[in-house]
Design an enzyme around this catalytic site. Structure first.
Site, short mmCIF file in Angstrom:
data_model
loop_
_atom_site.label_atom_id
_atom_site.label_comp_id
_atom_site.label_asym_id
_atom_site.label_seq_id
_atom_site.Cartn_x
_atom_site.Cartn_y
_atom_site.Cartn_z
N ASP A 76 0.80 -1.23 0.00
CA ASP A 76 0.00 0.00 0.00
C ASP A 76 0.84 1.28 0.00
O ASP A 76 0.31 2.36 0.25
CB ASP A 76 -0.92 -0.01 1.23
CG ASP A 76 -2.13 -0.91 1.04
OD1 ASP A 76 -2.90 -0.66 0.10
OD2 ASP A 76 -2.29 -1.87 1.81
N GLU B 164 -0.04 9.43 1.79
CA GLU B 164 -0.72 10.31 2.75
C GLU B 164 -0.82 9.70 4.14
O GLU B 164 -0.80 10.42 5.14
CB GLU B 164 -2.14 10.61 2.26
CG GLU B 164 -3.00 11.26 3.33
CD GLU B 164 -4.42 11.49 2.92
OE1 GLU B 164 -4.82 12.66 2.87
OE2 GLU B 164 -5.15 10.52 2.64
N ASP B 165 -0.93 8.38 4.20
CA ASP B 165 -1.17 7.76 5.50
C ASP B 165 0.04 7.75 6.41
O ASP B 165 -0.07 7.48 7.60
CB ASP B 165 -1.70 6.33 5.30
CG ASP B 165 -3.09 6.35 4.70
OD1 ASP B 165 -3.89 7.20 5.12
OD2 ASP B 165 -3.36 5.55 3.77
N ARG C 182 1.53 -1.98 7.13
CA ARG C 182 1.94 -0.69 6.57
C ARG C 182 2.97 0.05 7.45
O ARG C 182 3.42 1.12 7.09
CB ARG C 182 0.70 0.19 6.33
CG ARG C 182 -0.31 -0.45 5.39
CD ARG C 182 -1.29 0.55 4.83
NE ARG C 182 -0.61 1.62 4.13
CZ ARG C 182 -1.18 2.73 3.70
NH1 ARG C 182 -2.47 2.90 3.90
NH2 ARG C 182 -0.49 3.67 3.09
N ARG D 216 -8.13 2.53 12.02
CA ARG D 216 -6.71 2.84 11.76
C ARG D 216 -6.11 3.89 12.70
O ARG D 216 -4.90 4.08 12.71
CB ARG D 216 -6.55 3.33 10.33
CG ARG D 216 -6.99 2.34 9.26
CD ARG D 216 -6.09 1.12 9.23
NE ARG D 216 -6.50 0.18 8.19
CZ ARG D 216 -6.14 0.27 6.93
NH1 ARG D 216 -5.37 1.26 6.54
NH2 ARG D 216 -6.55 -0.63 6.07
N HIS E 176 -11.51 5.91 6.29
CA HIS E 176 -10.85 7.04 6.94
C HIS E 176 -11.81 8.24 7.02
O HIS E 176 -12.74 8.35 6.22
CB HIS E 176 -9.64 7.49 6.09
CG HIS E 176 -8.47 6.56 6.12
ND1 HIS E 176 -7.87 6.07 4.98
CD2 HIS E 176 -7.74 6.06 7.15
CE1 HIS E 176 -6.84 5.30 5.30
NE2 HIS E 176 -6.75 5.27 6.61
N CYS F 292 -4.93 10.45 -0.92
CA CYS F 292 -4.03 9.41 -0.41
C CYS F 292 -2.68 9.36 -1.11
O CYS F 292 -1.72 8.85 -0.56
CB CYS F 292 -4.64 8.03 -0.60
SG CYS F 292 -6.37 7.94 -0.28
C1 CIR Z 1 -5.34 0.62 3.03
O1 CIR Z 1 -6.29 -0.08 3.33
O2 CIR Z 1 -4.55 1.04 3.85
C2 CIR Z 1 -5.11 0.93 1.58
N1 CIR Z 1 -5.53 -0.17 0.79
C3 CIR Z 1 -5.86 2.17 1.17
C4 CIR Z 1 -5.37 3.40 1.87
C5 CIR Z 1 -6.02 4.63 1.37
N2 CIR Z 1 -5.51 5.77 2.02
C6 CIR Z 1 -6.22 6.84 2.32
O3 CIR Z 1 -7.42 6.88 2.11
N3 CIR Z 1 -5.60 7.86 2.92
#
Ligand code: CIR
Length: 255
Positions: A62, A67-68, A87, A132, A162, A249
């Site tokens: 991922d 962004e995460d 992650r 998360r 999110h 993201c």
């Molecule tokens: C996840 O589940 O972490 C990734 N497949 C998708 C993350 C998307 N990120 C976001 O919306 N900030």
């Protein structure tokens, strides 16, 4: 003034093994995802950003969803501790890249946080408590951000991954919202633009300067944003949407 920097990250072929929470697994066409991602980066460049693409972390499925891993403010940046264990290692390369530009603060256990849960609008910061991101993270962010003049509020997230799947900022005073996924009462004082009911995933818009980068898959909501006077730049984002990613993201914008 120096142009804003947009940090992005290359898509790994392992994206097919991405985390999924609300969607069933659908085949992801890597070539198509990469073309769409390149168009996204070109759009950021057109809007004046200097795009710096970090190399893929091949085994980190991922990692394109940069962004995460961090939340960037003018004064500092917060490196997260992503909620999904798969992650957690993504943050190292991003922290290395950010260190040249900002003082870094880290989220530490038992806190977990994904940047997708942090909505910033002017001096207001809304942190979604989700699968998360937990309340320890809200407390840690408050300790860092209140001294530099931000107000930090906690928001419950239900029905989507999110907070920013449900609400994003079009400018400091106007929010784009799916009221089905977040309680609009939290945002008293803001002007709210509703997504089109036929497009539940349309509340994620990326603000770059005075423009809005927005998925071409949601034309009705795109028109609603445009009719409020915003400059909307449509980008195809359907392939990474299968991985539950949206337009915010895929970049970290440093003003
Ligand atoms: C996840 O589940 O972490 C990734 N497949 C998708 C993350 C998307 N990120 C976001 O919306 N900030």
């Amino acid at each position: 003034m120096a142009p804003p920097i947009a940090l992005t990250r290359e898509i790994t072929p392992a994206i097919t093994q991405c985390e999924l929470t609300h969607l069933a697994r659908a085949p992801i066409d890597l070539g198509c995802a990469r073309l769409q991602h390149a168009e996204y980066e070109r759009t950021l460049a057109t809007l004046g950003c200097e795009v710096r693409r970090l190399p893929a972390a091949p085994e980190m499925a991922d990692s394109v969803f940069i962004e995460d891993t961090a939340i960037v403010f003018d004064e500092l940046a917060i490196v997260t501790r992503p909620g999904a264990v798969s992650r957690r290692l993504e943050t190292t390369a991003v922290a290395d890249a950010l260190a040249a530009f900002r003082t870094l603060h880290g989220i530490v256990a038992p806190a977990i946080a994904d940047g997708g849960d942090v909505l910033v609008a002017g001096r207001r910061v809304f942190v979604g408590v989700s699968t998360r991101t937990n309340r320890d993270a809200v407390a840690q962010m408050r300790r860092v951000l209140v001294p530099v003049g931000y107000r930090v509020d906690e928001v419950a997230v239900t029905g989507c991954l999110h907070l920013k799947s449900a609400v994003t900022a079009l400018d400091d005073d106007v929010l784009l919202i799916n009221r089905g996924w977040v309680d609009a009462a939290v945002f008293t004082g803001f002007e709210l633009v509703d997504i089109d009911p036929a497009e539940p995933y349309a509340a994620n818009a990326l603000r770059v300067g005075g423009s809005i980068v927005f998925p071409s898959e949601f034309p009705r909501t795109g028109d609603a944003i445009r009719s409020r006077g915003f400059d909307v730049r449509a980008v195809p984002a359907g392939e990474l949407a299968k991985a539950e990613g949206a337009v915010t993201c895929c970049s970290l914008i440093l003003r």
